[in-house]
Design a protein around this motif. Structure first.
Motif, PDB file in Angstrom:
ATOM      1  N   ARG A 131     110.752  31.151  41.229  1.00 62.94           N
ATOM      2  CA  ARG A 131     109.494  31.413  41.943  1.00 62.94           C
ATOM      3  C   ARG A 131     109.048  32.851  41.762  1.00 62.94           C
ATOM      4  O   ARG A 131     107.863  33.122  41.546  1.00 62.94           O
ATOM      5  CB  ARG A 131     109.669  31.107  43.444  1.00 62.94           C
ATOM      6  CG  ARG A 131     109.516  29.637  43.780  1.00 62.94           C
ATOM      7  CD  ARG A 131     110.130  29.322  45.132  1.00 62.94           C
ATOM      8  NE  ARG A 131     109.512  30.052  46.232  1.00 62.94           N
ATOM      9  CZ  ARG A 131     108.488  29.581  46.948  1.00 62.94           C
ATOM     10  NH1 ARG A 131     107.992  28.398  46.688  1.00 62.94           N
ATOM     11  NH2 ARG A 131     107.984  30.282  47.935  1.00 62.94           N
ATOM     12  N   ALA A 132     110.006  33.782  41.838  1.00 60.80           N
ATOM     13  CA  ALA A 132     109.659  35.190  41.665  1.00 60.80           C
ATOM     14  C   ALA A 132     109.111  35.432  40.257  1.00 60.80           C
ATOM     15  O   ALA A 132     108.185  36.222  40.065  1.00 60.80           O
ATOM     16  CB  ALA A 132     110.880  36.073  41.937  1.00 60.80           C
ATOM     17  N   GLY A 133     109.672  34.712  39.270  1.00 64.00           N
ATOM     18  CA  GLY A 133     109.205  34.858  37.886  1.00 64.00           C
ATOM     19  C   GLY A 133     107.781  34.379  37.723  1.00 64.00           C
ATOM     20  O   GLY A 133     106.941  35.029  37.082  1.00 64.00           O
ATOM     21  N   LYS A 134     107.474  33.211  38.327  1.00 65.95           N
ATOM     22  CA  LYS A 134     106.107  32.684  38.248  1.00 65.95           C
ATOM     23  C   LYS A 134     105.140  33.613  38.977  1.00 65.95           C
ATOM     24  O   LYS A 134     104.023  33.846  38.517  1.00 65.95           O
ATOM     25  CB  LYS A 134     106.040  31.287  38.871  1.00 65.95           C
ATOM     26  CG  LYS A 134     106.639  30.215  37.986  1.00 65.95           C
ATOM     27  CD  LYS A 134     106.484  28.864  38.640  1.00 65.95           C
ATOM     28  CE  LYS A 134     107.329  27.826  37.932  1.00 65.95           C
ATOM     29  NZ  LYS A 134     107.270  26.538  38.587  1.00 65.95           N
ATOM     30  N   ALA A 135     105.571  34.125  40.125  1.00 63.73           N
ATOM     31  CA  ALA A 135     104.707  35.040  40.876  1.00 63.73           C
ATOM     32  C   ALA A 135     104.441  36.295  40.049  1.00 63.73           C
ATOM     33  O   ALA A 135     103.298  36.770  39.985  1.00 63.73           O
ATOM     34  CB  ALA A 135     105.355  35.397  42.218  1.00 63.73           C
ATOM     35  N   ALA A 136     105.483  36.791  39.376  1.00 61.28           N
ATOM     36  CA  ALA A 136     105.318  38.025  38.596  1.00 61.28           C
ATOM     37  C   ALA A 136     104.313  37.829  37.466  1.00 61.28           C
ATOM     38  O   ALA A 136     103.592  38.764  37.098  1.00 61.28           O
ATOM     39  CB  ALA A 136     106.675  38.477  38.045  1.00 61.28           C
ATOM     40  N   ALA A 137     104.240  36.594  36.932  1.00 62.23           N
ATOM     41  CA  ALA A 137     103.277  36.324  35.855  1.00 62.23           C
ATOM     42  C   ALA A 137     101.840  36.379  36.368  1.00 62.23           C
ATOM     43  O   ALA A 137     100.907  36.514  35.577  1.00 62.23           O
ATOM     44  CB  ALA A 137     103.566  34.960  35.223  1.00 62.23           C
ATOM     45  N   THR A 138     101.650  36.285  37.688  1.00 61.25           N
ATOM     46  CA  THR A 138     100.284  36.339  38.233  1.00 61.25           C
ATOM     47  C   THR A 138      99.998  37.708  38.865  1.00 61.25           C
ATOM     48  O   THR A 138      99.029  37.860  39.601  1.00 61.25           O
ATOM     49  CB  THR A 138     100.051  35.240  39.295  1.00 61.25           C
ATOM     50  OG1 THR A 138     100.845  35.520  40.466  1.00 61.25           O
ATOM     51  CG2 THR A 138     100.412  33.864  38.770  1.00 61.25           C
ATOM     52  N   ARG A 139     100.860  38.667  38.580  1.00 63.03           N
ATOM     53  CA  ARG A 139     100.620  40.032  39.082  1.00 63.03           C
ATOM     54  C   ARG A 139      99.407  40.622  38.361  1.00 63.03           C
ATOM     55  O   ARG A 139      99.277  40.485  37.160  1.00 63.03           O
ATOM     56  CB  ARG A 139     101.860  40.881  38.827  1.00 63.03           C
ATOM     57  CG  ARG A 139     101.815  42.277  39.378  1.00 63.03           C
ATOM     58  CD  ARG A 139     103.112  43.000  39.037  1.00 63.03           C
ATOM     59  NE  ARG A 139     104.248  42.342  39.652  1.00 63.03           N
ATOM     60  CZ  ARG A 139     104.741  42.682  40.850  1.00 63.03           C
ATOM     61  NH1 ARG A 139     104.203  43.675  41.527  1.00 63.03           N
ATOM     62  NH2 ARG A 139     105.763  42.052  41.350  1.00 63.03           N
ATOM     63  N   VAL A 140      98.515  41.245  39.110  1.00 65.82           N
ATOM     64  CA  VAL A 140      97.308  41.798  38.475  1.00 65.82           C
ATOM     65  C   VAL A 140      97.224  43.295  38.690  1.00 65.82           C
ATOM     66  O   VAL A 140      97.740  43.833  39.658  1.00 65.82           O
ATOM     67  CB  VAL A 140      95.999  41.202  39.048  1.00 65.82           C
ATOM     68  CG1 VAL A 140      95.748  39.847  38.510  1.00 65.82           C
ATOM     69  CG2 VAL A 140      95.994  41.226  40.552  1.00 65.82           C
ATOM     70  N   PHE A 142      94.135  45.685  39.208  1.00 66.51           N
ATOM     71  CA  PHE A 142      92.680  45.796  39.344  1.00 66.51           C
ATOM     72  C   PHE A 142      92.259  47.213  38.959  1.00 66.51           C
ATOM     73  O   PHE A 142      92.931  48.175  39.285  1.00 66.51           O
ATOM     74  CB  PHE A 142      92.247  45.528  40.791  1.00 66.51           C
ATOM     75  CG  PHE A 142      92.315  44.074  41.168  1.00 66.51           C
ATOM     76  CD1 PHE A 142      91.486  43.152  40.548  1.00 66.51           C
ATOM     77  CD2 PHE A 142      93.198  43.634  42.145  1.00 66.51           C
ATOM     78  CE1 PHE A 142      91.535  41.813  40.906  1.00 66.51           C
ATOM     79  CE2 PHE A 142      93.252  42.294  42.509  1.00 66.51           C
ATOM     80  CZ  PHE A 142      92.420  41.382  41.890  1.00 66.51           C
TER      81      PHE A 142
END
Lengths: 150, 372
Positions: A131-140, A142
């Motif tokens: 889950r942490a890996g998937k979340a990290a892929a959506t880090r933005v 701005f």
């Protein structure tokens, strides 16, 4: 209300791990093991626990809503008493968790640790990391754009 | 007033049989399983858990199936069920600062420590119908590849600090009043006003999403405007710890997925408080971010008294109005009961109207005679 944390921390940790485990996974891990008979100290019972939050995340507590929980307590012929409080309404799951809790207090602790608790901990670590890996892929990142008027 | 009626048993049985048939729909279409609803209608399940005030995905999914997708009916089923459960106790307050976040964004700080994580969000989608999801047998959307993890070493899930703590360190935002008292519980005692903040938060978190959303929107449009920014919105799982009296220590009994919203609100200061930012707070079961943001806005509006602000006469500031009408089961119960037989009631009303009419006719006749 803790007595001595050093004494209770390992037991609290394995009880927490058992409570959060998937019922089918715990059942599968216990299936090949030779499990002793037990008497009920408290037969499995489903109920609710009121989950609380804090105002603003850090302030005074408030009631958020309930969650379903099943609890039981059992005694082995050798005298150990196992307790379980597990999420959900699965009585067989609560029974298995209490059985492991009881066995962890006796001579089979090392066996239970290796056959049940270690795999559950590994599952949990893998799931959290995924889950942490998937979340990290959506880090933005701005960016604010500088407008050209000055 | 509703007066008990007898009869109609056969008709009621037939109506319920038909309801079961309609629930199933066309038998040529495969039946939905509870697991399918739990996994594929997850946001409906989350809403039923939040407003049903009971965290149990399987029960919420079952309720949605039984209610034919009517979420308020499903919430009603869950509320009825939860009254049958013995209460084992109240948990320790969950530590949202230790949440395993799948989403965490800030509208106020671009470079928030811990980073901005979008998570599985509808934001930035184009809101165009995706006909690929309707395609049967062709390009099956069931075969979507799993989301890819970020390249490189696997990040360890680490505690992510609350963004507003950084404002708090500079004294720029009002601190939360600490407390450890057991909060009053709406489900155990009747609502008494004035309510404290704990009771308001409980009422809002289980309140109807549409109602809370409408009130929150009214504050944005100017009815008790308080200039809210989303300081932080986070979604993730938190452990739930319970003190076990027979053991004498606390144990994690499970984990819940939560949505938390902290708003930062402009505040010019009042007679009692210096100029600083103030907070609104939303915390809800499941991924329910529209509800959590709405809750935070309404929480802030309801805090006017403790912050020494003026009562602008707005509905969202009116504690009695908000707390008395937020619960959709109370509301629908009272609303829908008026369709049940009220024959005795109505008959007395009818007799009354006839009497008044007769009196009015007599009076008119009397006047007419006098005029001739």
């Amino acid at each position: 209300m803790s007595k001595i944390d050093d004494d209770t921390a390992p037991r609290a940790a394995w009880m927490g791990l058992l409570a959060r485990s998937r019922p089918d996974r715990l059942a599968a891990l216990l299936a090949p093991l030779d499990l002793p008979a037990h008497d009920w100290a408290r037969a499995p019972e489903s109920g609710a626990v009121m989950v609380r939050g804090r105002a603003g995340g850090t302030g005074a507590p408030f009631n958020l809503g309930e969650m379903t929980v099943t609890r039981c307590a059992l005694r082995l012929a050798t005298g150990e008493v196992g307790h379980a409080y597990v999420q959900g309404r699965d009585r067989a799951h609560a029974t298995r968790a209490a059985l492991v809790d009881a066995l962890m207090q006796g001579p089979r602790a090392a066996e239970m640790q290796a056959a049940v608790l270690d795999p559950l901990a590994a599952d949990r670590a893998a799931q959290r990391a995924a889950r942490a890996g998937k979340a990290a892929a959506t880090r933005v990142e701005f960016f604010t754009l500088v407008r050209g008027e000055d | 007033m509703y007066v008990a009626v007898k009869g109609g048993e056969r008709a009621i049985d037939a109506a319920h049989d038909w309801l079961a048939e309609e629930r199933r729909g066309d038998p040529a279409v495969p039946e939905l399983s509870v697991a399918q609803i739990r996994e594929q209608m997850a946001l409906a399940v989350n809403r039923v858990m939040a407003e049903g005030s009971l965290y149990d995905r399987d029960l919420a999914a079952l309720a949605i199936k039984q209610a034919r997708g009517d979420l308020i009916e499903a919430i009603f089923l869950i509320r009825a069920y939860r009254t049958t459960l013995p209460r084992f106790g109240g948990s320790r307050p969950v530590d949202t600062g230790a949440m395993d976040c799948i989403r965490r964004i800030s509208a106020t700080f671009k470079d928030a420590p811990g980073g901005q994580v979008l998570g599985p969000t509808f934001d930035y989608t184009h809101r165009l119908l995706d006909f690929a999801l309707a395609a049967e047998g062709e390009a099956r959307p069931d075969d979507v590849p799993p989301a890819e993890a970020a390249p490189g070493p696997r990040p360890e899930p680490a505690p992510v600090p609350h963004i507003l703590d950084f404002l708090g360190q500079d004294g720029l935002i009002q601190a939360e009043a600490p407390g450890e008292d057991d909060p009053r519980d709406l489900t155990r005692e009747p609502l008494e006003l004035p309510a404290d903040r704990a009771l308001r938060l409980q009422s809002l978190t289980r309140g109807d999403e549409g109602f809370v959303l409408g009130l929150a929107y009214s504050t944005q449009r100017g009815y008790a405007r308080n200039h809210a920014f989303v300081g932080e919105l986070r979604i993730g799982t938190c452990a739930v710890e319970l003190d076990i009296p027979e053991l004498g220590f606390a144990v994690e009994i499970g984990e819940v997925e939560l949505t938390e919203c902290e708003t930062v609100n402009q505040f010019k200061g009042s007679k009692t408080e210096p100029p600083q930012f103030t907070r609104g707070y939303g915390l809800t079961f499941g991924q329910t971010e529209r509800k959590a943001i709405s809750m935070a806005l309404v929480d802030r509006a309801l805090r006017w008294k403790e912050l020494g602000e003026d009562f602008a006469g707005a509905p969202a500031q009116d504690e009695e109005f908000v707390l008395s009408h937020a619960d959709n089961i109370q509301a629908t119960g009272f609303l829908e009961h008026i369709k049940l037989p009220h024959y005795v009631d109505f008959q007395s009303e009818m007799e009354l109207v006839r009497k008044i009419r007769a009196a009015a006719d007599r009076a008119r006749a009397g006047l007419g005679e006098a005029a001739e």
